[in-house]
Design a protein around this motif. Sequence first.
Motif, short mmCIF file in Angstrom:
data_model
loop_
_atom_site.label_atom_id
_atom_site.label_comp_id
_atom_site.label_asym_id
_atom_site.label_seq_id
_atom_site.Cartn_x
_atom_site.Cartn_y
_atom_site.Cartn_z
N SER A 1 -2.83 -5.28 -7.52
CA SER A 1 -2.94 -5.91 -8.84
C SER A 1 -4.23 -6.70 -8.95
O SER A 1 -4.25 -7.81 -9.49
CB SER A 1 -1.73 -6.82 -9.07
N THR A 2 -5.29 -6.13 -8.43
CA THR A 2 -6.60 -6.77 -8.45
C THR A 2 -7.47 -6.11 -9.52
O THR A 2 -7.04 -5.17 -10.18
CB THR A 2 -7.29 -6.62 -7.08
N THR A 3 -8.73 -6.54 -9.61
CA THR A 3 -9.66 -5.88 -10.52
C THR A 3 -10.03 -4.51 -9.95
O THR A 3 -9.96 -4.28 -8.74
CB THR A 3 -10.92 -6.74 -10.73
N ALA A 4 -10.41 -3.62 -10.82
CA ALA A 4 -10.62 -2.22 -10.45
C ALA A 4 -11.67 -2.01 -9.38
O ALA A 4 -11.58 -1.05 -8.60
CB ALA A 4 -10.99 -1.41 -11.70
N ASP A 5 -12.65 -2.89 -9.29
CA ASP A 5 -13.72 -2.69 -8.32
C ASP A 5 -13.23 -2.77 -6.87
O ASP A 5 -13.92 -2.32 -5.96
CB ASP A 5 -14.87 -3.68 -8.55
N SER A 6 -12.04 -3.30 -6.66
CA SER A 6 -11.49 -3.39 -5.29
C SER A 6 -10.42 -2.35 -5.00
O SER A 6 -9.97 -2.23 -3.86
CB SER A 6 -10.92 -4.79 -5.05
N HIS A 7 -9.99 -1.60 -5.99
CA HIS A 7 -8.86 -0.67 -5.82
C HIS A 7 -9.09 0.37 -4.73
O HIS A 7 -8.22 0.58 -3.87
CB HIS A 7 -8.52 0.03 -7.13
N ALA A 8 -10.20 1.05 -4.75
CA ALA A 8 -10.43 2.14 -3.79
C ALA A 8 -10.43 1.64 -2.36
O ALA A 8 -9.78 2.23 -1.48
CB ALA A 8 -11.74 2.87 -4.11
N ALA A 9 -11.13 0.55 -2.10
CA ALA A 9 -11.20 0.02 -0.73
C ALA A 9 -9.83 -0.47 -0.26
O ALA A 9 -9.43 -0.22 0.89
CB ALA A 9 -12.23 -1.10 -0.64
N LEU A 10 -9.12 -1.18 -1.12
CA LEU A 10 -7.78 -1.66 -0.74
C LEU A 10 -6.83 -0.49 -0.52
O LEU A 10 -6.07 -0.48 0.45
CB LEU A 10 -7.23 -2.60 -1.81
N PHE A 11 -6.87 0.48 -1.41
CA PHE A 11 -6.01 1.66 -1.29
C PHE A 11 -6.26 2.36 0.04
O PHE A 11 -5.32 2.68 0.77
CB PHE A 11 -6.27 2.61 -2.46
N THR A 12 -7.51 2.56 0.37
CA THR A 12 -7.87 3.22 1.63
C THR A 12 -7.35 2.44 2.82
O THR A 12 -6.77 3.00 3.75
CB THR A 12 -9.40 3.40 1.71
N ALA A 13 -7.53 1.12 2.80
CA ALA A 13 -7.06 0.28 3.90
C ALA A 13 -5.54 0.35 4.05
O ALA A 13 -5.02 0.42 5.17
CB ALA A 13 -7.51 -1.16 3.70
N LEU A 14 -4.83 0.37 2.92
CA LEU A 14 -3.36 0.45 2.96
C LEU A 14 -2.90 1.79 3.54
O LEU A 14 -2.00 1.83 4.38
CB LEU A 14 -2.77 0.25 1.57
N VAL A 15 -3.52 2.87 3.08
CA VAL A 15 -3.14 4.19 3.59
C VAL A 15 -3.44 4.28 5.09
O VAL A 15 -2.60 4.74 5.87
CB VAL A 15 -3.86 5.32 2.82
N GLU A 16 -4.60 3.81 5.49
CA GLU A 16 -4.96 3.84 6.91
C GLU A 16 -4.02 2.98 7.76
O GLU A 16 -3.82 3.25 8.94
CB GLU A 16 -6.42 3.41 7.10
N ALA A 17 -3.42 1.95 7.15
CA ALA A 17 -2.47 1.09 7.86
C ALA A 17 -1.06 1.67 7.87
O ALA A 17 -0.16 1.10 8.48
CB ALA A 17 -2.46 -0.30 7.22
N GLY A 18 -0.87 2.79 7.16
CA GLY A 18 0.43 3.46 7.19
C GLY A 18 1.36 3.16 6.03
O GLY A 18 2.52 3.58 6.05
#
Length: 160
Positions: free
Chosen positions: A69-86
């Motif tokens: 629920s952040t601003t769009a400029d952080s979505h891709a990096a956060l999404f990638t980190a979450l997926v990589e964390a399982g």
Amino acid sequence: MTTTFGVIGFGRMGYRTVLAGRQAGMSLSAILDSSAAPWGTTQDASLAPYLCTTLQDFLSKKPDVVAISTTADSHAALFTALVEAGVKKILVEKPVACSVGDGVDMAALAQANTVQVVVNHNHRGWEPLGRIKSFDGDPRFGRLTSIIITQGAGGLGNLG
């Protein structure tokens, strides 16, 4: 067993996401926000103990579902980190990303890791939009090809 959820970004939308998750019967496990005093805690100080200051700390709480629920400029990096964390279930606020390329990469990453992704298109079930859609094909208007909605305080907040 109760599903747990975490929210990244604790402004207005993050706060609403916490309320919705609880209303859906889920148990809040963690909130991540870079601010020392995020807006959501001004609305409900009892949520302050859920605050984490790092993604590592947030992930250590092991939420089953995570809402970005952040601003769009952080979505891709956060999404990638979450997926990589399982993390296997992720809700992303709109817009998904700031570029088509980032969105395509996110979709490929989700598919390769069997991650369920939901994008919060909050107007999809909006009753006034449903009424507008009912005009499609009406003899007075013909076939609708485009709808522009202007609303107060909409601003540029959803553009990333």
